[in-house]
Design a protein around this motif. Structure first.
Motif, PDB file in Angstrom:
ATOM      1  N   SER A  12       0.819  -1.207   0.000  1.00 55.73           N
ATOM      2  CA  SER A  12       0.000   0.000   0.000  1.00 55.73           C
ATOM      3  C   SER A  12       0.852   1.255   0.000  1.00 55.73           C
ATOM      4  O   SER A  12       1.736   1.420   0.851  1.00 55.73           O
ATOM      5  N   SER A  13       0.567   2.156  -0.924  1.00 62.60           N
ATOM      6  CA  SER A  13       1.269   3.439  -0.983  1.00 62.60           C
ATOM      7  C   SER A  13       0.503   4.532  -0.267  1.00 62.60           C
ATOM      8  O   SER A  13       0.906   5.703  -0.291  1.00 62.60           O
ATOM      9  N   TRP A  14      -0.602   4.169   0.399  1.00 65.07           N
ATOM     10  CA  TRP A  14      -1.444   5.171   1.050  1.00 65.07           C
ATOM     11  C   TRP A  14      -0.711   5.813   2.222  1.00 65.07           C
ATOM     12  O   TRP A  14      -0.284   5.145   3.155  1.00 65.07           O
ATOM     13  N   GLY A  15      -0.528   7.131   2.155  1.00 61.73           N
ATOM     14  CA  GLY A  15       0.014   7.882   3.280  1.00 61.73           C
ATOM     15  C   GLY A  15       1.460   7.595   3.618  1.00 61.73           C
ATOM     16  O   GLY A  15       1.915   7.934   4.704  1.00 61.73           O
ATOM     17  N   TYR A  46      -3.537  -0.078   6.034  1.00 64.79           N
ATOM     18  CA  TYR A  46      -3.008  -0.412   4.715  1.00 64.79           C
ATOM     19  C   TYR A  46      -3.828  -1.507   4.041  1.00 64.79           C
ATOM     20  O   TYR A  46      -3.951  -1.539   2.814  1.00 64.79           O
ATOM     21  N   ALA A  47      -4.405  -2.404   4.826  1.00 67.86           N
ATOM     22  CA  ALA A  47      -5.186  -3.506   4.260  1.00 67.86           C
ATOM     23  C   ALA A  47      -6.346  -2.995   3.412  1.00 67.86           C
ATOM     24  O   ALA A  47      -6.720  -3.611   2.405  1.00 67.86           O
ATOM     25  N   SER A  48      -6.894  -1.849   3.800  1.00 66.13           N
ATOM     26  CA  SER A  48      -8.034  -1.300   3.064  1.00 66.13           C
ATOM     27  C   SER A  48      -7.622  -0.411   1.901  1.00 66.13           C
ATOM     28  O   SER A  48      -8.474   0.101   1.176  1.00 66.13           O
ATOM     29  N   GLN A  49      -6.295  -0.215   1.720  1.00 75.15           N
ATOM     30  CA  GLN A  49      -5.823   0.706   0.678  1.00 75.15           C
ATOM     31  C   GLN A  49      -4.691   0.077  -0.140  1.00 75.15           C
ATOM     32  O   GLN A  49      -3.758   0.768  -0.542  1.00 75.15           O
ATOM     33  N   ASP A  51      -2.580  -1.414  -3.215  1.00 73.97           N
ATOM     34  CA  ASP A  51      -2.520  -1.247  -4.664  1.00 73.97           C
ATOM     35  C   ASP A  51      -1.392  -2.076  -5.291  1.00 73.97           C
ATOM     36  O   ASP A  51      -1.010  -1.860  -6.425  1.00 73.97           O
ATOM     37  N   CYS A  52      -0.866  -3.034  -4.523  1.00 75.25           N
ATOM     38  CA  CYS A  52       0.176  -3.930  -5.056  1.00 75.25           C
ATOM     39  C   CYS A  52       0.161  -5.216  -4.230  1.00 75.25           C
ATOM     40  O   CYS A  52       0.748  -5.277  -3.153  1.00 75.25           O
TER      41      CYS A  52
END
Length: 357
Positions: A12-15, A46-49, A51-52
């Motif tokens: 996850s790349s979120w935040g 991260y589990a909810s966001q 992208d890889c």
């Protein structure tokens, strides 16, 4: 080599900037013939966001807690090198487990070095403590310069080596699309960056209502007074970064306070924007001109007036020069070669490993 990486996030790349840094580096490292297992703590934010989830260059697996991490003992013990990243949850306990278990090289990869050292100085051992630093055979640091000597001298690291962030040129390149914004910024909200963002983007936007601006990134407070000509994008996944930079006449680089104080701390965004040939306006810190030359490859700005003057001109030549510099010195392939060198050096000079051999 067969390596195991325990990092904040690959999925996850979120935040965070860790995911794109790890993706570029490990993809290039695998291209050199190495096998990689990435172990990531399974956390809900991260589990909810993600992208890889199925990277072609490494095996990605999750563990929910330290007990479940014990299930990877065999792989960690057998690896030629085990790398633990900064901000890994319960990082001190992870370090102790890795250092007890690994028969190969152990390394700490600090993508947040100045922040880490500031935390250590105030007794905040969230993911690293002074006691575990000497147990890592090599300390790979996002920050170069004098900080490397400090890590060895003050914290007893056997070897502190710079491993800057990098860019994957297969993902970051000029896309030839229309320029939507005169100045953009990509970054998660941080209280210590916000005054600089105010000075170098928000205030120029107020003074130039006929120009267009954009800020992409999560976690900005609701009370930020955005001018009408500033477009807000809450989250921009990595697949859209190159298009974002390519749509910007200029883009802004803003550095956290601890990293300005330390110097020699380039953000991954710096190299990604450069690879897209987007001219960069940046705040000023020690060492930045050794990476991109002021005036010819980057514009260093101290004031609102500096930014207004820059975006009133044509930055095409600066953007192209920055791209050339990034592609000759700051790609993931360059960093993968450096990583291999540092791990082999640690293996050859460490007395513990030599004794085991």
């Amino acid at each position: 080599m067969n390596i195991v990486v325990l990092g904040l996030s690959l999925s996850s790349s979120w935040g965070n900037g860790h995911a794109t840094t790890f993706r570029a580096l490990l993809k290039a490292f695998a291209a050199r013939g190495h096998d990689i297992l990435f172990l990531e703590r399974d956390v809900p934010w991260y589990a909810s966001q993600r992208d890889c989830l199925d990277p072609a260059y490494c095996r990605l697996a999750f563990y929910k807690d330290l007990t479940e991490l014990e299930g990877w003992r065999t792989e960690i013990a057998a690896a030629d090198a085990v790398i633990v990243g900064s901000y890994v949850p319960e990082g001190v306990a992870v370090a102790e487990f890795v250092q007890r278990t690994a028969d190969g090289v152990t390394a700490f990869y600090d993508i947040d070095t100045p922040v880490t050292l500031a935390k250590l100085a105030r007794g905040d051992f969230e993911y690293l403590s002074p006691e575990v630093i000497p147990g890592y055979d090599v300390y790979l640091s996002f920050t170069g310069g004098p900080t490397l000597d400090r890590i060895e001298r003050d914290y007893g690291s056997p070897a502190a080596r710079a491993l800057y962030c990098s860019v994957d040129p297969e993902l970051y390149y000029p896309m030839g699309i229309n320029r939507c914004w005169d100045l953009s910024y990509l970054g998660t909200y941080s209280p210590d960056r916000q005054p600089t963002l105010e000075r170098l983007l928000i205030e120029p936007a107020r003074r130039m209502p006929d120009r267009r601006f954009a800020v992409a990134g999560p976690q900005y407070p609701a009370d930020v007074d955005w001018p009408e000509n500033v477009e807000r994008i809450e989250h921009l996944p990595p697949r859209d970064h190159a298009a974002f930079y390519s749509a910007s006449r200029f883009t802004l680089n803003v550095t956290r306070g601890d990293m300005i104080a330390a110097g020699w701390s380039p953000s991954v965004r710096l190299f990604e924007a450069a690879a897209c040939a987007t001219p960069i306006i940046s705040d000023r810190w020690e060492g930045i001109d050794s990476l991109l030359a002021d005036g010819s490859e980057i514009v260093l700005a101290d004031s609102t007036a500096d930014v207004i003057a820059a975006i009133a001109g044509d930055g095409t030549a600066i953007g192209k020069a920055a791209q050339a510099r990034a592609l000759t010195a700051h790609t993931a392939a360059h960093r993968a070669e450096e990583l291999e060198k540092h791990l082999l050096e640690a293996a050859s000079t460490n007395t513990r490993l030599a004794g085991a051999a």
